[in-house]
Design a protein around this motif. Sequence first.
Motif, PDB file in Angstrom:
ATOM      1  N   THR A 155     -30.711  -6.231  24.667  1.00  0.00           N
ATOM      2  CA  THR A 155     -30.480  -7.088  23.507  1.00  0.00           C
ATOM      3  C   THR A 155     -29.144  -7.801  23.635  1.00  0.00           C
ATOM      4  OG1 THR A 155     -29.365  -5.415  22.160  1.00  0.00           O
ATOM      5  CG2 THR A 155     -31.768  -5.471  22.072  1.00  0.00           C
ATOM      6  N   TYR A 165     -31.617  -0.325  25.805  1.00  0.00           N
ATOM      7  CA  TYR A 165     -32.386   0.705  25.099  1.00  0.00           C
ATOM      8  C   TYR A 165     -33.679   0.971  25.858  1.00  0.00           C
ATOM      9  CZ  TYR A 165     -29.323  -1.026  21.381  1.00  0.00           C
ATOM     10  OH  TYR A 165     -28.232  -1.433  20.646  1.00  0.00           O
ATOM     11  N   ILE A 209     -30.029  -1.599  16.917  1.00  0.00           N
ATOM     12  CA  ILE A 209     -30.061  -2.913  17.563  1.00  0.00           C
ATOM     13  C   ILE A 209     -29.394  -3.967  16.696  1.00  0.00           C
ATOM     14  CG2 ILE A 209     -31.600  -4.780  18.302  1.00  0.00           C
ATOM     15  CD1 ILE A 209     -33.580  -2.620  19.191  1.00  0.00           C
ATOM     16  N   LEU A 244     -33.969 -10.563  22.544  1.00  0.00           N
ATOM     17  CA  LEU A 244     -34.514  -9.311  23.058  1.00  0.00           C
ATOM     18  C   LEU A 244     -35.330  -9.613  24.310  1.00  0.00           C
ATOM     19  CD1 LEU A 244     -33.843  -8.623  20.034  1.00  0.00           C
ATOM     20  CD2 LEU A 244     -35.696  -6.941  20.153  1.00  0.00           C
TER      21      LEU A 244
END
Length: 489
Positions: free
Chosen positions: A260, A247, A239, A271
Amino acid sequence: MLSFSRKGSFIAITSVLLLIGFSAISLISYYVANSTLNQHIRTNTLPITSDNIYSEVQRDLLQPILVSSLMAQDTFVHDWIVAGEQNPAAITRYLNNIQERYQTITAFFISESTRNYYHSSGILKKVDPENPQDDWYFRVKKLSGQYEINMDIDTADNSRTTFFVNHKVLDRDNSYLGVIGVGLASEAIKDMIDVYQNRYNRQVYFVDRQGKITLHGEALDDRNSIREIDGLKEIATQILTTTGGSYEYQFKDKHIFLKTRYVPDLDWYLLVEQEEHPEQAVQSVLWLNLGLSIGITIIVLILAHFTLGSYQRRLEQMANTDKLTGAITRSAFEPTFEQLLSFAQRRQQPLSVLLMDIDHFKVINDTHGHLLGDHVLKHITKLMNSLLRKSDVICRWGGEEFLIVLPECNLHSATNIASKMRKLIEESLKVVDSKHIDVTASFGVAQFNNLESSENLFLRVDKALYAAKAGGRNCVETTEQEQEASAKA
């Protein structure tokens, strides 16, 4: 800074794209099985929500950055520092005005020369390299960039944690003059994030480049870093080494989708999380959520339109207004003038311009001094504004010349307005500051013919002003071409 047309186009295109996206989601979701719903959330709903939140972050959280940047480039601040910081009350008033105008909880300036910590309430102290609480100042001084953002204890109120934007102040030679900036209450920012979360039913928080959670709502009070969260710590490095991505991770008994995005202005990562919902619950609220999403998106876009427009007008006014007279500057006037001409041409509406020159202004300055000359300029600007509409534009064209644009105004009406201005100036400025100076002004008037260029229009109105001066001054003239057109009409 976006122009009005570009901002309007951006909001219109975004609105169409969002509406098309939500409509497509609704139709697809109606026919697909429950097994495809999670994929739908992963590739459509969550990214769009992330983009919406990112837009709101730019509107809400990035405003202090814009304000701090404007403060760092303010000519008043530079002039005050160069003059030797002789009047602390002046910078205090300036900081207090910034704080009230932009509703921040603090505004400050720390001078590199004196190390004084100027606050909207006065001088708080001197920063000291030996004092750990002042380390931030010396850290900012060494930054390669122009500013930093940090959460810290407010020097003016030790019981309060504040979101600070610390911006370097540099002179024209890039010499370091100090640090200036504003602060927002951390509680207000947490409330702002809670609004995002409640509005979109998503978990929203920010992390820095090391993975430390910097801003979050109430639900994340027990988390300090994404490297400490089960399931998330395994993908934390991935990340933090990319500018954005999608994700999934398992936290306890919950399957979570994560989107993200790197926010360059904050140097943080945004996020946005969404839990995988039980199939029956998703089916029961699917249509309701989509309908609410469309409605909320429309409201957000409307709010963004008015909010961006308001901030844009404030910043443009501060950057493009002549400090002495309050009239628009010549550099800021030119694009505005081209736009007004374009509107008049497209709509086939009349538009006239006045070019005013104060008669023998150099004599006034030479005889009575430049301070009195400045008073004359301010008085004349005020008198002319009293006869103008909100849609009219007045520009300080030169030292004692002013150019006025009158949309939806023909030559006859413009000439009447110029005559009223001339008479008002002559009658009101016989005495200025107890000195008899008999101020008068000459006016040139021209009407846009909907075919000519702005340069030709300037040439014609300048010719009219020259005729007024040649005719003895203290009068109003148009070009011969304008007079003939008016007579035929």
